[in-house]
Design an enzyme around this catalytic site. Structure first.
Site, PDB file in Angstrom:
ATOM      1  N   CYS A  28       0.213  32.019  29.415  1.00  0.00           N
ATOM      2  CA  CYS A  28       1.173  32.787  29.958  1.00  0.00           C
ATOM      3  C   CYS A  28       1.424  32.355  31.532  1.00  0.00           C
ATOM      4  O   CYS A  28       2.265  32.778  32.229  1.00  0.00           O
ATOM      5  CB  CYS A  28       0.294  34.087  30.093  1.00  0.00           C
ATOM      6  SG  CYS A  28      -0.305  34.521  28.343  1.00  0.00           S
ATOM      7  N   ASN A  58      -8.846  36.066  29.379  1.00  0.00           N
ATOM      8  CA  ASN A  58      -8.193  35.328  28.388  1.00  0.00           C
ATOM      9  C   ASN A  58      -8.515  33.848  28.295  1.00  0.00           C
ATOM     10  O   ASN A  58      -8.276  33.237  27.479  1.00  0.00           O
ATOM     11  CB  ASN A  58      -6.637  35.439  28.826  1.00  0.00           C
ATOM     12  CG  ASN A  58      -6.277  35.345  30.204  1.00  0.00           C
ATOM     13  OD1 ASN A  58      -6.690  36.155  30.927  1.00  0.00           O
ATOM     14  ND2 ASN A  58      -5.328  34.360  30.670  1.00  0.00           N
TER      15      ASN A  58
HETATM   16  N1  PLP Z   1      -3.146  40.500  29.690  1.00  0.00           N
HETATM   17  C1  PLP Z   1      -4.027  39.457  29.118  1.00  0.00           C
HETATM   18  C2  PLP Z   1      -5.297  39.266  29.486  1.00  0.00           C
HETATM   19  C3  PLP Z   1      -3.235  38.306  28.455  1.00  0.00           C
HETATM   20  O1  PLP Z   1      -3.793  37.266  27.833  1.00  0.00           O
HETATM   21  C4  PLP Z   1      -1.838  38.392  28.388  1.00  0.00           C
HETATM   22  C5  PLP Z   1      -0.898  37.468  27.600  1.00  0.00           C
HETATM   23  O2  PLP Z   1      -1.319  36.447  27.618  1.00  0.00           O
HETATM   24  C6  PLP Z   1      -1.001  39.579  28.804  1.00  0.00           C
HETATM   25  C7  PLP Z   1      -1.595  40.539  29.535  1.00  0.00           C
HETATM   26  C8  PLP Z   1       0.303  39.792  28.755  1.00  0.00           C
HETATM   27  O3  PLP Z   1       0.847  40.174  27.524  1.00  0.00           O
HETATM   28  P1  PLP Z   1       2.309  40.034  27.015  1.00  0.00           P
HETATM   29  O4  PLP Z   1       2.499  38.676  26.428  1.00  0.00           O
HETATM   30  O5  PLP Z   1       2.331  41.190  25.697  1.00  0.00           O
HETATM   31  O6  PLP Z   1       3.150  40.168  27.858  1.00  0.00           O
END
Ligand code: PLP
Length: 380
Positions: A319, A146
């Site tokens: 996040c 990400n």
């Molecule tokens: N995995 C990755 C690589 C992410 O970038 C994110 C959110 O930014 C997530 C998982 C989590 O997803 P969610 O926001 O739908 O809980």
């Protein structure tokens, strides 16, 4: 409104997705488990969405388990993939929704091995082979990161892990909608998806599973989602995810081409700023992601200045925004702590134009000049 350049944090919802969802928030409000017509309509909509999500990653609809998002799907995968005293291996650059459940398991006395990455943020075959000596039952490596956008060679890593009898999970939240994803060709047994990264709604995602995997439900109750995830389905959200998946399949090659064009233009212009470092530049990255640092310019400071000027970028993973300090991804890549604090992520999306990119670079250049001269004053 500010120009949005943070599509890896979340994407704006596509108007066509909203249109598809609205009837399920209004007249078609039935519970998919109800036997009468209104319930049956809701059930049909959920199953149609399941077909569209299945098509996105080339699996059978029965392999798709809807969840409340990528976080829940990652938790379900990590907490399900272990039996008996089996151990777990996860890469150092995973999202918090993989790393935190892994940490909880390790505190519960289960062995958890962290797989390192090279300077480009990739899990090398050597690192994977080393960790496989520990005989993990479950291995989790994300498809694309990400922050850097670096794309792992999941096909190869999964085949190495499978050859040693390990189940392989990949978090494909960022890869979905930006590259072709074929669950079977990749050879993985579990894959995580999230709707709000593909122009769908927030609060809905899916875990795609190989039918031979027996999941350990984390939420039990009425036995929804084939007994793997109880709770009345988020019908409108699921319909939105289905529509977003359908559009992502139809428009993938056009979206990729447009993003790659914009990113080349952005990177070409950024190269003119002195000393710019683009992380993971040497390896395959998601077509929309540029994670960069301008030495001497604090990333948070640059973010705030750009925000003031009407440009929304990120200093890393939104996040993990409660965390301060340098990115764990850059630390795992061996990036110097001081440079890591200069990191800024620009993640492009469908709504960005060439003019947006040009304006962002001009604003960045102005800010860099201003922040540099302030730094000079501070030195005097
Ligand atoms: N995995 C990755 C690589 C992410 O970038 C994110 C959110 O930014 C997530 C998982 C989590 O997803 P969610 O926001 O739908 O809980």
């Amino acid at each position: 409104m500010a120009v949005y350049f943070d599509h890896n944090a979340t994407t704006p919802i596509d108007g066509r997705v909203v249109e598809a969802m609205l009837p399920y928030l209004q007249e078609h409000f039935g519970n998919p488990s109800s036997g009468y017509r209104r319930g049956r309509l809701a059930r049909q909509a959920v199953e149609m969405a399941r077909e569209n999500v299945a098509r996105l990653v080339n699996v059978q609809p029965s392999q798709v388990i809807f969840t409340s998002g990528g976080t829940e799907a990652n938790n379900l995968a990590i907490k399900s993939g272990l039996r008996g005293a089996g151990c777990l291996a996860v890469s150092a650059i995973e999202h918090a929704s993989v790393l935190e459940p892994a940490k909880t398991l390790s505190e519960g006395e289960r062995d958890v091995h962290i797989i390192g990455v090279d300077n480009d943020g990739l899990v090398s075959e050597t690192f994977m082979e080393e960790v496989l000596l520990e005989r993990p039952q479950l291995v989790s490596v994300m498809m694309a990161n990400n922050e850097t956008g670096a794309v792992q060679n999941i096909e190869r890593l999964a085949s190495l892990a499978n050859a040693k009898g390990a189940v392989f999970h990949t978090d494909a939240v960022q890869a979905a909608g930006k590259m072709v994803l074929d669950f079977n060709a990749l050879g993985v047994q579990m894959m995580t998806l999230s709707a709000h990264k593909i122009y769908g709604p927030k609060g809905v995602g899916a875990l795609v599973v190989d039918r031979r995997i027996e999941l350990a439900p984390q939420i039990s109750g009425g036995g929804h989602e084939n007994g793997c995830r109880s709770g009345t389905e988020n019908v409108a959200g699921i319909v939105g995810m289905g529509k977003a998946a359908e559009l992502a399949v139809q428009e993938l090659s056009d979206r990729r081409a447009a993003l790659l064009r914009l990113r080349s233009s952005l990177e070409l212009q950024l190269a003119a700023l002195s000393g710019v470092v683009v992380f993971a530049e040497a390896v395959e990255r998601l077509p929309n992601t540029v994670f960069l640092a301008i030495p001497g310019i604090d990333g948070e400071m640059l973010l705030m200045e750009l925000d003031r000027l009407g440009f929304e970028v990120s200093s890393g993973s939104a996040c993990d925004s409660h965390k301060t300090g340098p990115s764990h991804v850059l630390m795992a890549m061996g990036v110097d702590d001081v440079l890591a604090r200069c990191a800024v992520r620009i993640s492009l999306g469908q709504d960005n134009t060439e003019a947006d990119v040009d304006a962002l670079v001009i604003a960045m250049k102005q800010q860099v000049d201003a922040l540099h001269s302030n730094a000079m004053v501070a030195w005097v």
